[in-house]
Design a protein around this motif. Structure first.
Motif, PDB file in Angstrom:
ATOM      1  N   GLU A 164      39.665  39.886  40.838  1.00 34.98           N
ATOM      2  CA  GLU A 164      40.321  40.362  42.024  1.00 34.98           C
ATOM      3  C   GLU A 164      40.731  41.701  42.186  1.00 34.98           C
ATOM      4  N   LEU A 165      40.688  42.480  40.960  1.00 38.21           N
ATOM      5  CA  LEU A 165      40.931  43.933  40.885  1.00 38.21           C
ATOM      6  C   LEU A 165      39.783  44.703  41.232  1.00 38.21           C
ATOM      7  N   THR A 166      39.486  44.879  42.532  1.00 45.82           N
ATOM      8  CA  THR A 166      38.307  45.486  42.899  1.00 45.82           C
ATOM      9  C   THR A 166      38.836  46.907  43.550  1.00 45.82           C
ATOM     10  N   GLY A 167      37.618  47.838  43.885  1.00 42.99           N
ATOM     11  CA  GLY A 167      37.857  49.078  44.555  1.00 42.99           C
ATOM     12  C   GLY A 167      39.106  50.012  43.254  1.00 42.99           C
ATOM     13  N   GLY A 168      39.719  50.726  43.895  1.00 42.87           N
ATOM     14  CA  GLY A 168      40.742  51.466  43.040  1.00 42.87           C
ATOM     15  C   GLY A 168      41.594  50.710  42.364  1.00 42.87           C
ATOM     16  N   SER A 169      41.928  49.419  42.571  1.00 41.06           N
ATOM     17  CA  SER A 169      42.754  48.570  41.857  1.00 41.06           C
ATOM     18  C   SER A 169      41.854  48.333  40.439  1.00 41.06           C
ATOM     19  N   GLY A 170      40.811  48.192  40.273  1.00 38.90           N
ATOM     20  CA  GLY A 170      39.969  48.130  39.162  1.00 38.90           C
ATOM     21  C   GLY A 170      40.678  49.199  37.950  1.00 38.90           C
ATOM     22  N   LEU A 171      41.302  50.154  38.278  1.00 42.64           N
ATOM     23  CA  LEU A 171      42.038  51.034  37.371  1.00 42.64           C
ATOM     24  C   LEU A 171      42.757  50.134  36.383  1.00 42.64           C
ATOM     25  N   LEU A 172      43.556  49.154  36.966  1.00 37.44           N
ATOM     26  CA  LEU A 172      44.411  48.474  36.087  1.00 37.44           C
ATOM     27  C   LEU A 172      43.771  47.619  35.034  1.00 37.44           C
ATOM     28  N   ALA A 173      42.551  47.126  35.551  1.00 36.12           N
ATOM     29  CA  ALA A 173      41.801  46.257  34.541  1.00 36.12           C
ATOM     30  C   ALA A 173      41.177  47.273  33.482  1.00 36.12           C
ATOM     31  N   THR A 174      40.771  48.362  33.798  1.00 37.26           N
ATOM     32  CA  THR A 174      40.222  49.291  32.824  1.00 37.26           C
ATOM     33  C   THR A 174      41.475  49.732  31.923  1.00 37.26           C
ATOM     34  N   VAL A 175      42.584  49.945  32.543  1.00 36.23           N
ATOM     35  CA  VAL A 175      43.742  50.356  31.614  1.00 36.23           C
ATOM     36  C   VAL A 175      44.124  49.321  30.568  1.00 36.23           C
ATOM     37  N   ALA A 176      44.263  48.115  31.206  1.00 39.54           N
ATOM     38  CA  ALA A 176      44.374  47.153  30.507  1.00 39.54           C
ATOM     39  C   ALA A 176      43.562  46.738  29.213  1.00 39.54           C
ATOM     40  N   THR A 198      59.124  40.326  37.993  1.00 38.55           N
ATOM     41  CA  THR A 198      58.524  39.024  38.276  1.00 38.55           C
ATOM     42  C   THR A 198      57.075  39.488  38.699  1.00 38.55           C
ATOM     43  N   GLY A 199      56.563  40.798  38.778  1.00 42.84           N
ATOM     44  CA  GLY A 199      55.229  41.086  39.092  1.00 42.84           C
ATOM     45  C   GLY A 199      54.951  42.257  39.685  1.00 42.84           C
ATOM     46  N   VAL A 200      53.855  42.439  40.062  1.00 43.81           N
ATOM     47  CA  VAL A 200      53.501  43.681  40.829  1.00 43.81           C
ATOM     48  C   VAL A 200      52.622  43.483  42.071  1.00 43.81           C
ATOM     49  N   ARG A 201      52.661  44.385  42.846  1.00 43.68           N
ATOM     50  CA  ARG A 201      51.686  44.301  43.995  1.00 43.68           C
ATOM     51  C   ARG A 201      50.872  45.460  44.224  1.00 43.68           C
ATOM     52  N   VAL A 202      49.573  45.447  44.091  1.00 41.72           N
ATOM     53  CA  VAL A 202      48.822  46.600  44.059  1.00 41.72           C
ATOM     54  C   VAL A 202      47.939  46.676  45.206  1.00 41.72           C
ATOM     55  N   PRO A 203      47.880  47.897  45.783  1.00 43.66           N
ATOM     56  CA  PRO A 203      46.831  47.993  46.960  1.00 43.66           C
ATOM     57  C   PRO A 203      45.464  48.105  46.292  1.00 43.66           C
ATOM     58  N   LYS A 204      44.379  47.494  47.298  1.00 43.40           N
ATOM     59  CA  LYS A 204      43.250  47.279  46.353  1.00 43.40           C
ATOM     60  C   LYS A 204      42.385  48.685  46.527  1.00 43.40           C
ATOM     61  N   ARG A 205      42.714  49.384  47.617  1.00 39.70           N
ATOM     62  CA  ARG A 205      41.998  50.867  47.590  1.00 39.70           C
ATOM     63  C   ARG A 205      40.542  50.435  47.733  1.00 39.70           C
ATOM     64  N   GLU A 206      39.910  49.728  48.659  1.00 38.92           N
ATOM     65  CA  GLU A 206      38.392  49.465  48.443  1.00 38.92           C
ATOM     66  C   GLU A 206      37.863  50.612  48.693  1.00 38.92           C
ATOM     67  N   GLY A 207      36.503  50.962  48.199  1.00 38.21           N
ATOM     68  CA  GLY A 207      35.997  51.842  48.168  1.00 38.21           C
ATOM     69  C   GLY A 207      36.234  53.184  47.527  1.00 38.21           C
ATOM     70  N   TRP A 208      37.394  53.094  46.873  1.00 35.50           N
ATOM     71  CA  TRP A 208      37.753  54.089  45.932  1.00 35.50           C
ATOM     72  C   TRP A 208      37.221  53.842  44.624  1.00 35.50           C
ATOM     73  N   GLY A 209      37.120  54.919  43.737  1.00 38.10           N
ATOM     74  CA  GLY A 209      36.348  54.665  42.364  1.00 38.10           C
ATOM     75  C   GLY A 209      37.685  54.984  41.527  1.00 38.10           C
ATOM     76  N   SER A 210      37.768  54.768  40.356  1.00 40.49           N
ATOM     77  CA  SER A 210      38.819  54.868  39.335  1.00 40.49           C
ATOM     78  C   SER A 210      38.546  55.214  37.919  1.00 40.49           C
ATOM     79  N   ALA A 211      39.183  55.860  37.398  1.00 40.98           N
ATOM     80  CA  ALA A 211      38.956  56.261  35.766  1.00 40.98           C
ATOM     81  C   ALA A 211      40.396  56.362  35.113  1.00 40.98           C
ATOM     82  N   TYR A 212      40.248  55.843  33.738  1.00 44.58           N
ATOM     83  CA  TYR A 212      41.585  56.161  32.971  1.00 44.58           C
ATOM     84  C   TYR A 212      40.818  56.842  31.490  1.00 44.58           C
ATOM     85  N   ARG A 213      41.465  58.118  31.418  1.00 43.23           N
ATOM     86  CA  ARG A 213      41.286  58.739  30.213  1.00 43.23           C
ATOM     87  C   ARG A 213      42.177  58.883  29.384  1.00 43.23           C
ATOM     88  N   LYS A 214      41.991  58.250  28.064  1.00 43.30           N
ATOM     89  CA  LYS A 214      43.235  58.105  27.229  1.00 43.30           C
ATOM     90  C   LYS A 214      42.940  59.044  26.006  1.00 43.30           C
TER      91      LYS A 214
END
Lengths: 788, 289
Positions: free
Chosen positions: B86-98, B168-184
């Motif tokens: 479900e984590l598409t677009g910019g929200s894919g960041l969360l999957a990357t981070v997790a 209880t949870g989080v609500r995250v905008p999908k930001r379709e069409g945006w890209g994301s990255a996490y550099r740790k």
């Protein structure tokens, strides 16, 4: 003893592994005795403080508590302080070291009180209720600061913080330096390291009040040595103490080569309370209360000709002892003292070491003990010489190698049993594809990208097979260097090997089984190895310093030979021939020329047990013992190569290849040898890149847990590439040398040399250990004229 | 290494959990995966009187798409977040981070809600939530409420959650069409970040049309980098990204610790911002490594 070697040299699976891998290991934490009590210690939170008072009343009144005692309450328990067995000089200062401090605490973790309760939880909870009134004093945690004028004194009874100075000179050092074209002087620091065995320390002591007998189970590398020292510390007749290292001790690396406060304390408490007493260290508690390693400042100078031939060496080191002298701490630098010239030649050599007290956890032998420090210094400084005279790093080593041969005299003063250093270097270069590497490096440098690559070498020689007892005497070591074995054929044709070594992960049960099975001609499954219990194996000097195979293993080999000799007499008697008319091969005696007239070892074992018909002057049973005292050390060697990529923007170092070519002589079990090399190399790389124990000025250990003391995991390492050359030792009949520490000794300088090589075109000549990304980044910045 | 004694209750509903927490008072704490709280308890740095185990509350577990947003239950493990389609677009960041948190054991036990509630400035998820303009949902005895991530993290290990409230949870905008990255950046694979940079970037033919930067461990809370974000607008070349990244120095001086000085941390942030933005933009010409 002519036998076909069936098991020795083969990679039979370790006998130890099935139980360890399926959760059937027998570790001390799992030992419970009826009525057993649990001890928890109250430890100083101050680096240096006077104890004004200790109030144990609230703890004593807590639920489940049986006793709560201060250091003063326990003072009468000790016949002597905790032992120190290596007084390296006549004028060494040896402070009192009580298991529980009585008036002054000298490091964070120094014990001040103990609470004994019916459960570990109750003891830990009640320990928090002990109130100690401290007068906090100024601490000193750094060796150089500790020697400065006016430094706070760790022990008020001494004029300053110096424990001893030990020196060694061979040849005319000043003359060697006077005629040199080049002198290279470097200064290195050896960070303090915290040993991390998988199993924390633990002890259970049980007394039988009616007889005065004690049984002590301890996670120790040295049950036999500990037995003697427990007797001296507690004033218990030695014959009434039985020490048992449990069947499985989960790693030591030197950290369990000691006699610790908690061991003495549990015995004293068992005596006082008449019940078994157990103590198990927590991981962070172990960081405070188990010995640390290294912590040295080294100054090394080498004199050389303009073409890079080394003429002389001058070495001064300061070695932190910590707050007290643990068992062999003063001698640790001496194990490296002869090796600051590595495997290289020269005319003259001077070494001097000062042992220094600081308000820190005491140091002692940690994997390699003195040799990693020495190897680091010489292998770094020879690279500095290579840069100075413009010679390639591999070539400078080749130019300076001692000649190949037996009993080769080193400038450090030792005679190396079997030297042949070039083949290991050649093999390492071949595995590396050195020319290919250098052209890749040149391309990257020309490209100017952020990821630069470097290669580092370390051609080490080290000292194992501790040790000829007479040599130990000359170094003022307080014990011998022999070890013992008994080999016994059982009536059913199986064999029992009783060893004085005390394995804690090394695989002695497997290796000793291989040696005995080949010698006795029986399956290696039919060999049982008994160890680690002073009532079962009465003699032993135990396991440390990569000595087990080259001393205790040779004792097993020799004892097997004696069993075969005795069996020959019995076979001759039963076959009615002269002993010299028998041939022996693979466990069977046969009459020369009449090959179907035979007696096998199992047959002879049964005959010796029934004793129905024995040769004259022969006794029943088929067993023999050997106490082996080696004539010389062994000197394993090799060349290690590290290849790194350095991100020049962040300073991050990525170790991309690691090649280890070691020469430990003939190999008993290549799987075990590879395992020792892998683990040792990982520990050395850990020192080069990750691990460093640091203290705040007030004596607080800043790296007090695995969150910030960075023990690396498998994810941080590449697959290690290992290979071997085989040059048998002349120090023992098996030609074996030892491999437990070589990986740690060889690896750290290879890694740092590689980082420096990767950045040499930017002007970097040194990066301190551990080479954290920030340190690497700062080294680059400083070399380019920025702030360090 | 053994916690001080505490009481333990296992809740079978959210209401029950909330009332148990209320009865337990200020020293009562909810327990989910236990990967932040239990280590502190073992060091006796945390001494809750009562643990209310909410691990069995299935209603707090799972990921679902809801229009332009993705809703993730607090008990969803890092492993489940990492694999959420479900984590598409910019929200894919969360999957990357997790996917990069801790090690596999941690990712299978640790939960999104636990990480958020713990509010550790060195944790990765808070910066990602900040960069995604996520909302944190909280339940208390007075009902549910939502708090913007920007308002939720108020200090080191401090959040806007009141005593007795449960994330209880989080609500995250999908930001379709945006890209994301996490550099740790860390010393060992399983370590917390010395510095982490989350970048969510809207890359168009004309260059960067929008960029959001979330920073891990650069202050007492996760931080945005408004100066960098503004300077990135319209950037289309590497040099412009580098120049924009240098604006991170406008932030307050970052903390110093045994892993990094303030100066080095700032330098790292700058390097990592440039790398994360280039990766998030996904344009070959922008890639730096």
């Amino acid at each position: 003893m002519a036998t076909a070697e069936k098991y020795v040299g083969g990679g039979v699976p370790r006998k130890e592994d099935p139980k360890l891998l399926t959760g059937q290991g027998q570790f001390l934490e799992g030992l419970t005795l009826p009525g057993m009590l649990h001890a928890a210690l109250v430890r100083s939170p101050h680096g240096s403080a006077r104890i004004n008072s200790v109030d144990v009343s609230a703890a004593a009144a807590a639920e489940g508590v049986v006793a709560a005692l201060s250091g003063a309450d326990l003072a009468d328990e000790w016949a002597a302080g905790l032992p120190m067995a290596w007084p390296v000089t006549d004028d060494i200062r040896i402070p009192d070291h009580w298991p529980v401090a009585q008036d002054v605490v000298r490091y964070v973790g120094d014990a001040v009180a103990v609470v004994v309760a019916t459960s570990r939880n109750a003891a830990l909870d009640a320990a928090e209720l002990v109130e100690v009134d401290y007068e906090v004093l100024e601490a000193v945690v750094d060796v150089e600061a500790a020697l400065a004028d006016g430094a706070p004194r760790v022990h008020e009874s001494f004029d300053d913080n110096k424990s001893y100075t030990w020196a060694l000179t061979n040849g005319d050092v000043d003359a060697a330096f006077a005629k040199a074209d080049v002198v290279v002087a470097e200064r290195y620091t050896q960070p303090r390291l915290i040993p991390n065995a998988m199993e924390p320390r633990a002890v259970v002591a049980q007394s039988v009040p009616s007889t005065g007998d004690f049984t002590v189970w301890s996670t120790t590398q040295i049950p036999h040595v500990a037995k003697v020292l427990f007797a001296l510390t507690l004033g218990i007749p030695e014959g009434q103490i039985r020490v048992i290292a449990p069947p499985d001790v989960g790693g030591g690396f030197g950290s369990k080569l000691n006699v610790y406060a908690e061991e003495a304390l549990c015995i004293a408490l068992a005596r006082r309370l008449g019940k078994p007493v157990k103590w198990v260290a927590g991981r962070s508690e172990g960081y405070l209360a188990t010995i640390h390693g290294r912590d040295q400042v080294q100054e090394i100078e080498i004199a050389a000709t303009s073409d890079g031939k080394i003429l002389g060496y001058r070495v001064h080191i300061l070695a932190a002892m910590g707050a007290y002298l643990q068992l062999v701490a003063p001698g640790v630098p001496l194990l490296g003292a002869f090796l600051y010239c590595g495997c290289y030649g020269g005319e003259a050599y001077h070494f001097e070491c000062t042992g220094v007290f600081t308000n820190t956890t005491p140091t002692d032998a940690y994997r390699g003990a003195g040799r990693p420090e020495a190897t680091y210094a010489i292998e770094r400084v020879i690279d500095a010489l290579a840069r100075e005279v413009g010679v390639d790093a591999a070539e400078i080593r080749r130019r300076n190698f001692l000649p190949a041969g037996d009993m080769v005299q080193s400038p450090g003063g030792l005679a190396f049993d079997s030297a042949d250093y070039e083949p290991a270097l050649d093999r390492a270069l071949e595995l590396l594809d050195y020319d290919g590497f250098r052209s890749d490096q040149a391309e990257r440098r020309a490209g100017g990208g952020r990821r630069q690559t470097g290669v580092g070498f370390s051609s080490y020689v080290e000292i194992c097979g501790l040790a000829p007892s007479q040599v130990l005497a000359s170094l003022k070591y307080g014990a011998g260097g022999w070890d013992a074995a008994t080999v016994r054929m059982l009536p059913t044709g199986k064999a029992e090997v009783v060893t004085g070594s005390s394995p804690h992960g090394q695989g002695h049960v497997t290796s000793w089984s291989q040696i005995a099975a080949d010698a006795l001609g029986i399956p290696y499954e039919d060999v049982t190895v008994l160890h680690g219990d002073t009532h079962v194996a009465p003699h032993g000097m135990n396991t440390y310093g990569s000595r087990s195979l080259a001393v205790a293993g040779v004792a097993v080999h020799n004892a097997c030979g004696r069993v075969v000799d005795k069996a020959r007499g019995l076979a001759a008697h039963l076959l009615e021939v002269a002993p010299e008319d028998l041939e022996y091969e693979a466990g069977t005696f046969s009459v020369k020329g009449v090959p179907d007239r035979t007696k096998s070892m199992p047959e002879l074992a049964f005959a010796a047990w029934t004793a129905h018909s024995l040769p004259e002057d022969s006794e029943p049973g088929l067993e023999a013992s050997c106490v082996y005292d080696p004539p010389n050390f062994t000197f394993p060697f090799g060349t290690h190569v590290a290849v790194v990529e350095v991100d020049t923007e962040t300073g991050a170092v990525d170790l991309v290849r690691y090649i280890a070519v070691d020469d430990c002589g003939p190999v008993i079990n290549p799987v075990i040898v590879d395992g020792q090399v892998h683990g040792g190399v990982a520990q050395g790389i850990a020192a080069a890149l990750y691990e460093e124990a640091t203290y705040a000025e007030d004596g607080t250990l800043e790296t007090a847990s695995m969150v910030n003391y960075l023990v690396p995991s498998a994810a941080e390492f590449p697959s290690f590439e290992t290979d071997r050359t085989v040059t048998p030792s002349t120090s023992n009949p098996m030609g074996v040398k030892g491999i437990g520490e070589a990986g740690t000794i060889g690896s750290a300088p290879a890694v740092i040399n590689a980082i420096v090589d990767a950045l040499s075109h930017l002007g970097v000549t040194d990066v301190p250990m551990p080479a954290s990304p920030e340190r690497v980044w700062r080294a680059i910045r400083a070399a380019q004229g920025g702030e360090e | 290494m053994i916690p001080a004694s505490f009481d333990y209750e296992r809740a079978s509903s959210l209401d029950e959990a909330l009332s148990l927490l209320a009865q337990g008072g200020e020293d009562a704490r909810p327990l989910a995966g236990g990967h932040s709280l239990l280590p502190l308890m073992r060091l006796r740095l945390a001494r809750p009187s009562l643990l209310v185990d909410i691990g069995g509350l299935e209603e707090l577990r799972g990921v679902r798409s809801d229009g332009d947003s993705v809703v993730i239950g607090a008990l969803t493990t890092h492993h489940e977040v990492a694999g959420a389609s479900e984590l598409t677009g910019g929200s894919g960041l969360l999957a990357t981070v997790a996917e990069g948190i801790g090690d596999p054991q941690v990712r299978h036990r640790g939960t999104l809600g636990g990480s958020v509630a713990h509010a550790d400035p060195a944790s990765d998820l808070p910066a990602a939530l900040l960069a995604l303009d996520a909302e944190v949902t909280l339940a208390g005895r007075d009902g549910e409420r939502s708090v913007a991530a920007a308002d939720f993290f108020v200090g080191p290990f401090m959040s806007a959650a009141a005593d007795g409230e449960i994330v209880t949870g989080v609500r995250v905008p999908k930001r379709e069409g945006w890209g994301s990255a996490y550099r740790k950046f860390q010393r060992r694979a399983q370590d917390w970040a010395i510095v982490g940079v989350a970048a969510v970037v809207n890359w168009t033919e004309d260059g960067i049309a929008g960029a959001v930067i979330g920073l891990t461990n650069m202050g007492g809370t996760p931080l945005r980098a408004p100066g960098v974000e503004a300077a990135l607008a319209g950037a289309s070349e590497k040099a412009q990204i580098l120049a924009a990244a240098s604006k991170v120095s406008e932030l307050e001086t970052p903390p110093a610790d045994e892993n990094a000085s303030s100066e080095y941390r700032l330098h790292l942030a700058q390097v990592l911002i440039a790398r994360a933005v280039a990766e998030a933009a996904g344009c070959p010409g922008m890639q730096r490594d």
